[in-house]
Design an enzyme around this catalytic site. Structure first.
Site, PDB file in Angstrom:
ATOM      1  N   GLU A   2      30.850 -21.972  23.320  1.00 51.32           N
ATOM      2  CA  GLU A   2      29.760 -22.130  24.229  1.00 51.32           C
ATOM      3  C   GLU A   2      29.741 -21.002  25.698  1.00 51.32           C
ATOM      4  O   GLU A   2      29.026 -20.449  25.688  1.00 51.32           O
ATOM      5  CB  GLU A   2      29.247 -23.384  24.527  1.00 51.32           C
ATOM      6  CG  GLU A   2      28.082 -23.560  25.558  1.00 51.32           C
ATOM      7  CD  GLU A   2      27.502 -24.780  26.041  1.00 51.32           C
ATOM      8  OE1 GLU A   2      28.007 -25.754  25.373  1.00 51.32           O
ATOM      9  OE2 GLU A   2      26.730 -24.852  26.728  1.00 51.32           O
ATOM     10  N   TRP A  58      23.347 -26.834  38.068  1.00 53.48           N
ATOM     11  CA  TRP A  58      23.139 -25.889  36.797  1.00 53.48           C
ATOM     12  C   TRP A  58      23.142 -24.556  37.358  1.00 53.48           C
ATOM     13  O   TRP A  58      23.098 -23.436  36.599  1.00 53.48           O
ATOM     14  CB  TRP A  58      21.745 -26.120  35.854  1.00 53.48           C
ATOM     15  CG  TRP A  58      21.751 -27.275  35.078  1.00 53.48           C
ATOM     16  CD1 TRP A  58      22.977 -28.074  34.700  1.00 53.48           C
ATOM     17  CD2 TRP A  58      20.885 -27.721  34.162  1.00 53.48           C
ATOM     18  NE1 TRP A  58      22.710 -29.140  33.878  1.00 53.48           N
ATOM     19  CE2 TRP A  58      21.345 -28.886  33.496  1.00 53.48           C
ATOM     20  CE3 TRP A  58      19.490 -27.344  33.939  1.00 53.48           C
ATOM     21  CZ2 TRP A  58      20.572 -29.790  32.404  1.00 53.48           C
ATOM     22  CZ3 TRP A  58      18.803 -28.087  33.034  1.00 53.48           C
ATOM     23  CH2 TRP A  58      19.347 -29.281  32.385  1.00 53.48           C
ATOM     24  N   GLU A  69      21.372 -35.682  30.705  1.00 54.76           N
ATOM     25  CA  GLU A  69      20.810 -34.523  30.402  1.00 54.76           C
ATOM     26  C   GLU A  69      19.475 -34.671  29.593  1.00 54.76           C
ATOM     27  O   GLU A  69      19.024 -34.355  28.561  1.00 54.76           O
ATOM     28  CB  GLU A  69      21.312 -33.464  29.527  1.00 54.76           C
ATOM     29  CG  GLU A  69      22.661 -32.955  30.254  1.00 54.76           C
ATOM     30  CD  GLU A  69      23.311 -31.879  29.513  1.00 54.76           C
ATOM     31  OE1 GLU A  69      23.586 -31.682  28.314  1.00 54.76           O
ATOM     32  OE2 GLU A  69      24.041 -30.948  30.109  1.00 54.76           O
ATOM     33  N   ARG A 113      29.088 -32.865  41.199  1.00 59.40           N
ATOM     34  CA  ARG A 113      28.823 -33.239  39.832  1.00 59.40           C
ATOM     35  C   ARG A 113      30.036 -33.682  39.070  1.00 59.40           C
ATOM     36  O   ARG A 113      30.144 -34.705  38.203  1.00 59.40           O
ATOM     37  CB  ARG A 113      28.199 -32.290  38.896  1.00 59.40           C
ATOM     38  CG  ARG A 113      28.374 -32.332  37.534  1.00 59.40           C
ATOM     39  CD  ARG A 113      27.211 -31.408  36.960  1.00 59.40           C
ATOM     40  NE  ARG A 113      27.503 -31.105  35.643  1.00 59.40           N
ATOM     41  CZ  ARG A 113      27.013 -30.239  34.328  1.00 59.40           C
ATOM     42  NH1 ARG A 113      26.251 -29.411  35.053  1.00 59.40           N
ATOM     43  NH2 ARG A 113      27.667 -30.136  33.262  1.00 59.40           N
ATOM     44  N   LYS A 149      34.930 -35.529  27.717  1.00 57.78           N
ATOM     45  CA  LYS A 149      34.997 -34.097  27.418  1.00 57.78           C
ATOM     46  C   LYS A 149      36.677 -33.890  28.484  1.00 57.78           C
ATOM     47  O   LYS A 149      37.259 -34.443  29.430  1.00 57.78           O
ATOM     48  CB  LYS A 149      34.211 -33.273  28.386  1.00 57.78           C
ATOM     49  CG  LYS A 149      32.801 -33.283  27.455  1.00 57.78           C
ATOM     50  CD  LYS A 149      31.881 -32.359  27.884  1.00 57.78           C
ATOM     51  CE  LYS A 149      30.533 -32.362  27.254  1.00 57.78           C
ATOM     52  NZ  LYS A 149      29.528 -31.406  27.522  1.00 57.78           N
ATOM     53  N   HIS A 165      31.777 -22.012  35.857  1.00 58.44           N
ATOM     54  CA  HIS A 165      30.380 -22.054  35.508  1.00 58.44           C
ATOM     55  C   HIS A 165      29.678 -20.763  36.149  1.00 58.44           C
ATOM     56  O   HIS A 165      28.522 -21.222  37.007  1.00 58.44           O
ATOM     57  CB  HIS A 165      29.833 -23.370  36.116  1.00 58.44           C
ATOM     58  CG  HIS A 165      28.637 -24.079  35.139  1.00 58.44           C
ATOM     59  ND1 HIS A 165      27.761 -23.126  34.792  1.00 58.44           N
ATOM     60  CD2 HIS A 165      28.346 -25.149  34.503  1.00 58.44           C
ATOM     61  CE1 HIS A 165      26.794 -23.883  33.956  1.00 58.44           C
ATOM     62  NE2 HIS A 165      27.027 -24.983  33.908  1.00 58.44           N
ATOM     63  N   GLU A 199      22.592 -26.467  18.150  1.00 55.93           N
ATOM     64  CA  GLU A 199      22.880 -26.232  19.266  1.00 55.93           C
ATOM     65  C   GLU A 199      24.080 -25.696  19.719  1.00 55.93           C
ATOM     66  O   GLU A 199      25.274 -26.225  19.258  1.00 55.93           O
ATOM     67  CB  GLU A 199      22.678 -27.657  20.484  1.00 55.93           C
ATOM     68  CG  GLU A 199      22.697 -27.516  21.720  1.00 55.93           C
ATOM     69  CD  GLU A 199      21.833 -28.468  22.388  1.00 55.93           C
ATOM     70  OE1 GLU A 199      20.944 -29.210  21.867  1.00 55.93           O
ATOM     71  OE2 GLU A 199      21.993 -28.587  23.702  1.00 55.93           O
ATOM     72  N   ARG A 200      24.248 -24.550  20.272  1.00 56.30           N
ATOM     73  CA  ARG A 200      25.639 -23.877  20.603  1.00 56.30           C
ATOM     74  C   ARG A 200      26.152 -23.491  19.318  1.00 56.30           C
ATOM     75  O   ARG A 200      27.835 -23.390  19.647  1.00 56.30           O
ATOM     76  CB  ARG A 200      26.447 -24.638  21.564  1.00 56.30           C
ATOM     77  CG  ARG A 200      25.751 -25.397  22.832  1.00 56.30           C
ATOM     78  CD  ARG A 200      25.094 -24.331  23.562  1.00 56.30           C
ATOM     79  NE  ARG A 200      24.235 -24.635  24.788  1.00 56.30           N
ATOM     80  CZ  ARG A 200      23.550 -24.225  25.588  1.00 56.30           C
ATOM     81  NH1 ARG A 200      23.547 -22.919  25.498  1.00 56.30           N
ATOM     82  NH2 ARG A 200      22.988 -24.808  26.520  1.00 56.30           N
ATOM     83  N   ASP A 206      32.219 -29.336  32.014  1.00 57.14           N
ATOM     84  CA  ASP A 206      31.815 -28.918  30.635  1.00 57.14           C
ATOM     85  C   ASP A 206      32.317 -27.695  30.128  1.00 57.14           C
ATOM     86  O   ASP A 206      31.748 -26.701  30.039  1.00 57.14           O
ATOM     87  CB  ASP A 206      30.257 -28.316  31.183  1.00 57.14           C
ATOM     88  CG  ASP A 206      29.151 -28.359  29.847  1.00 57.14           C
ATOM     89  OD1 ASP A 206      29.786 -29.103  28.859  1.00 57.14           O
ATOM     90  OD2 ASP A 206      28.119 -28.112  30.054  1.00 57.14           O
ATOM     91  N   ASN A 234      22.163 -34.366  21.100  1.00 56.07           N
ATOM     92  CA  ASN A 234      20.459 -34.601  21.601  1.00 56.07           C
ATOM     93  C   ASN A 234      20.106 -34.822  20.263  1.00 56.07           C
ATOM     94  O   ASN A 234      19.381 -34.098  19.472  1.00 56.07           O
ATOM     95  CB  ASN A 234      20.150 -33.264  22.132  1.00 56.07           C
ATOM     96  CG  ASN A 234      21.025 -32.971  23.389  1.00 56.07           C
ATOM     97  OD1 ASN A 234      21.567 -33.792  24.197  1.00 56.07           O
ATOM     98  ND2 ASN A 234      21.359 -31.633  23.540  1.00 56.07           N
ATOM     99  N   ARG A 261      29.756 -41.497  24.874  1.00 55.01           N
ATOM    100  CA  ARG A 261      30.167 -39.999  25.891  1.00 55.01           C
ATOM    101  C   ARG A 261      30.007 -40.492  26.976  1.00 55.01           C
ATOM    102  O   ARG A 261      29.142 -41.227  27.795  1.00 55.01           O
ATOM    103  CB  ARG A 261      29.399 -39.082  25.086  1.00 55.01           C
ATOM    104  CG  ARG A 261      29.215 -38.673  23.934  1.00 55.01           C
ATOM    105  CD  ARG A 261      28.367 -37.699  23.541  1.00 55.01           C
ATOM    106  NE  ARG A 261      29.091 -36.258  23.772  1.00 55.01           N
ATOM    107  CZ  ARG A 261      28.342 -35.086  24.364  1.00 55.01           C
ATOM    108  NH1 ARG A 261      27.194 -35.479  25.105  1.00 55.01           N
ATOM    109  NH2 ARG A 261      28.958 -33.995  24.704  1.00 55.01           N
TER     110      ARG A 261
END
Ligand code: GCW
Length: 732
Positions: free
Chosen positions: A407, A557, A305, A350, A374, A535, A181-182, A379, A224, A338
């Site tokens: 990413e 998103w 998520e 958010r 983070k 974003h 992922e990524r 993000d 994930n 996390r």
């Protein structure tokens, strides 16, 4: 390379490797130094001396022999005793009589620090590399080799260093099916299918590279997660990797999927307060330690998520984290919990949600829990302010997570050095305990006197021969390790070392390459998300521009959620008149960020909705400034490409070419970002472009129609496939 040009270059004194290099050797190339530099090191003899034969001492010996014989172009051998001047002696007071007798000041260096010192032993001039543990000594050996690689004189060497952060970890987002992922450097480097029968040389080289920058742990799988990793068969695979990494001081960690007791344990619930669930995790943890006695612990992504978590059972994050902590504590393991949580059901900005969730839990976690936060509140964007959680939880251990994989920064093809991004965050002042309460001081534990400290970096490593998908992305792996060791290190020093070790010690090349790196992140910010925008990437892939996107299921998103552009202006109002996210920062910052005039321009649109006509420091209006910045980003990439082209004589062909090609891709993409963004925001502001700025090549509709279903790193198959427009469509 043909014979004649090579001769000509040698005559010019340039150092070009005749054989092609593919980047596999990273910053550990150990090619012979130029003759002039070698003469600096004639005092280093041809022996490496150690009395210890522990696994770690053996790899330390091999590294020193390999490094010294390569760099100094002479035969170097290992011995157990000093036989002449110039020996390099390494060990701990426990396993080396020589080191014990020197009574070196090792107390303050802790379990992983080292001391490198020129000394005289029985009349012989030697260099000693000492520490309190074999791993500390290994780090010292790498540091000694680095000194030579970067041409630092070592005749009177006297260096002591100890890591300021306890856990310096890579987080792999690698799935068990080998997708990442990524990940933009091929598939996973972990060959689960072959394990535990076979652990490849690449695993050893991976461990070596990590140890060379002080990384001491690795989380092997994606947050994930799949519960499968916790089954007996897979734990044996994990154990084999742990065995391979152990000599290099690297512990393995796993992601614990919260619902594992149901999925692989046959329980009806995963409620963290249920005694059966607690017993299940305790037994599972004991089983892991039977396989891997020095297992590091669990990383958990919960209620984020779509991942399961304690809130599914009406419990809180502390209930969940403490359940794992209890199971791990008898073994000395830790939980990294996390803080990346947000929910569309919560009608709150958010970027405020993680703080809202975790601030009230301060002091509620067991001692072996650390929150993993983070760097920014959103993000991993090209630029974000630091997360307000840093400094807000004096009674809770808190570590920082950064994304080494790019990413949101053009994957492996854009040249973006992240050292400067991370330095910007680490040196930010939280004002939690007055001035100079930097994020670095939260992360290294000194601000609140914390012993459990952590820097985690989402890995950019994959199966590509060059490890990271590009040569310059290796610098981000390297810089992560260096900053995890010392969060107050300078990104520019790190870049300078990396360039010398990775390429050559030619001042012309080095200064040009370092300049390229140091400006690269700001350049990417300019062509992607200038002035505090965030974003704005296309859906799912997060590669190209998508400022118009407003159709993704959940509001937060969508890029439109973040830029909030309208006919009057642009930006997200997070001042007290808006979402009031500023209230999460300490008072002096809160006040400064509440006001347009005292908010730094590079964060302006993150904190404020500003009229298009707003005058900026340059004298331009906000609209003109925005358009200018996009253009500046593009022209800076063009300059980067032109400057790299000039460096051709100094670099081997393969590494030169891949970088040159990727800069062309970056130039194409910067143009796309600039044109698409300008086309879109023009359609909202209805303002003319400032003088001298070119109209976008295409209509807005053209850009909106582009789609990149096969952008790598998304894991799942593309959701929507649309043929690209026929003419010069960019490809991702
Ligand atoms: O940035 C988002 C990524 C997800 C990632 C998530 C996270 C692993 O788009 O791919 O999931 O962050 O950090 O958990």
């Amino acid at each position: 390379m043909k014979f004649l040009p090579l001769l000509a270059l040698c005559a010019l004194g340039l150092t070009v490797s005749a054989r092609a290099e593919d980047g596999y050797d990273l910053w550990l190339r150990y090619h012979p130094l130029e003759k002039a530099a070698q003469s600096q090191y004639t005092a280093i003899g041809a022996t490496v001396v150690s009395a210890s034969h522990s696994e770690t001492a053996n790899v330390t010996r091999d590294e020193l022999v390999r490094g010294l014989s390569g760099l100094l172009a002479k035969k170097v051998i290992a011995r157990e005793a000093i036989s002449g001047n110039g020996a390099v002696v390494f060990g701990t007071p426990e396993n080396s009589r020589i080191i014990a007798d020197l009574h070196l000041p090792l107390e303050k260096l802790g379990p992983e620090g080292y001391l490198i010192r020129a000394a005289v032993v029985k009349g012989k001039a030697v260099t000693v590399i000492a520490g309190n543990s074999d791993v500390g000594v290994l780090y010292g050996a790498f540091r000694f080799l680095k000194s030579i690689q970067t041409r630092v004189p070592v005749e009177h060497i006297d260096i002591a260093s100890a890591p300021k952060v306890k856990l310096r970890l890579l987080n792999h987002w690698d799935n068990l099916d080998a997708t990442v992922e990524r990940g933009y450097a091929g598939s996973s480097i972990f060959k689960w299918w072959e394990l535990p029968a076979h652990s490849s040389q690449r695993m050893i080289d991976y461990a070596r590279a990590n140890a060379s920058v002080g990384i001491n742990g690795t989380v092997l799988i994606n947050v994930n997660a799949s519960s499968l990793i916790l089954t007996p068969e897979w734990l044996r695979k994990v154990a084999r990797l742990a065995d391979t990494f152990r000599p290099y001081g690297i512990k393995v960690y796993l992601v614990a999927r919260f619902s594992a007791p149901i999925e692989i344990g046959g329980l009806k619930t995963a409620d963290p307060l249920d005694p059966g669930v607690r017993a299940w995790w305790k037994n599972k943890t004991d089983e892991i330690y039977q396989n891997i006695p020095d297992f590091g612990g669990f990383l958990v992504k919960a209620n984020s998520e779509g991942q399961p978590g304690p809130q599914d059972y009406g419990r809180g994050h502390a209930d969940g984290a403490n359940m794992f902590a209890e199971a791990l504590a008898p073994h000395g393991g830790i939980v990294m919990w996390r803080a990346f949580v947000y929910s569309q059901e919560v009608p709150v900005d958010r970027v405020k949600q993680a703080y809202d969730e975790f601030k009230p839990l301060d002091g509620k976690f067991r001692d072996n829990v650390i929150l993993q936060v983070k760097n920014g509140p959103l993000d991993f964007q090209p630029r974000e302010p630091f997360s307000p959680l840093f400094g807000a939880t004096p009674a809770t251990a808190m570590g920082m997570e950064v994304e080494i994989t790019k990413e949101y920064l053009g994957f492996n093809t854009h040249l973006v050095y992240l050292g400067t991004l991370w330095q910007e965050v680490l040196e930010s002042d939280t004002f939690a305990k007055g001035q100079n309460s930097t994020v670095a001081k939260v992360v290294d534990g000194s601000l609140f006197d914390k012993k459990l400290t952590l820097m985690a970096g989402v890995s950019n490593i994959g199966s590509d021969r060059n490890w990271c998908g590009s040569i310059f992305d290796q610098a981000n792996w390297y810089a992560f390790g260096r900053l995890a060791w010392d969060p107050e290190a300078r990104a520019s020093d790190i870049a300078a070392d990396w360039v010398k070790m990775t390429f050559t010690d030619n001042p012309v090349f080095d200064s040009a390459a370092v300049t390229l790196m140091l400006g690269s992140r700001e350049t990417a910010v300019n062509y992607m998300t200038p002035l505090g925008l965030t974003h704005q990437m296309g859906t799912s892939g997060h590669y190209g521009p998508g400022p118009w996107v407003d159709n993704v299921g959940r509001a937060d998103w969508n890029p439109v959620y973040y830029h909030r552009a309208d006919a009057q202006g642009i930006g997200f109002d997070r001042s007290p008149s808006g979402s009031n996210a500023v209230e999460q920062y300490a008072p002096p910052l809160r006040a400064a960020l509440s006001n347009v005039a005292t908010t730094p321009e590079n964060a302006l649109l993150w904190f404020h909705h500003v009229p298009w006509s707003q005058p900026m420091k340059s004298g331009r209006t906000l609209w003109d400034e925005l358009v200018t910045r996009y253009g500046q980003g593009l022209s800076e990439v063009q300059t980067m490409a032109a400057n790299w082209a000039k460096l051709k004589p100094y670099v081997d062909t393969e590494r030169f070419d891949i970088t040159a090609d990727y800069l062309r891709i970056q130039e194409r993409d910067a143009l796309l970002w600039r044109d698409a963004s300008v086309a879109y925001f023009s359609s909202i502001s209805h303002l003319p472009l400032p003088a001298g700025q070119k109209a976008p090549l295409h209509s807005l509709g053209y850009y909106e129609d582009l789609s990149f279903p096969y952008a790598p790193g998304q894991g799942a198959p593309a959701r929507k496939i649309k043929p690209p427009p026929v003419d010069d469509a960019p490809s991702p």
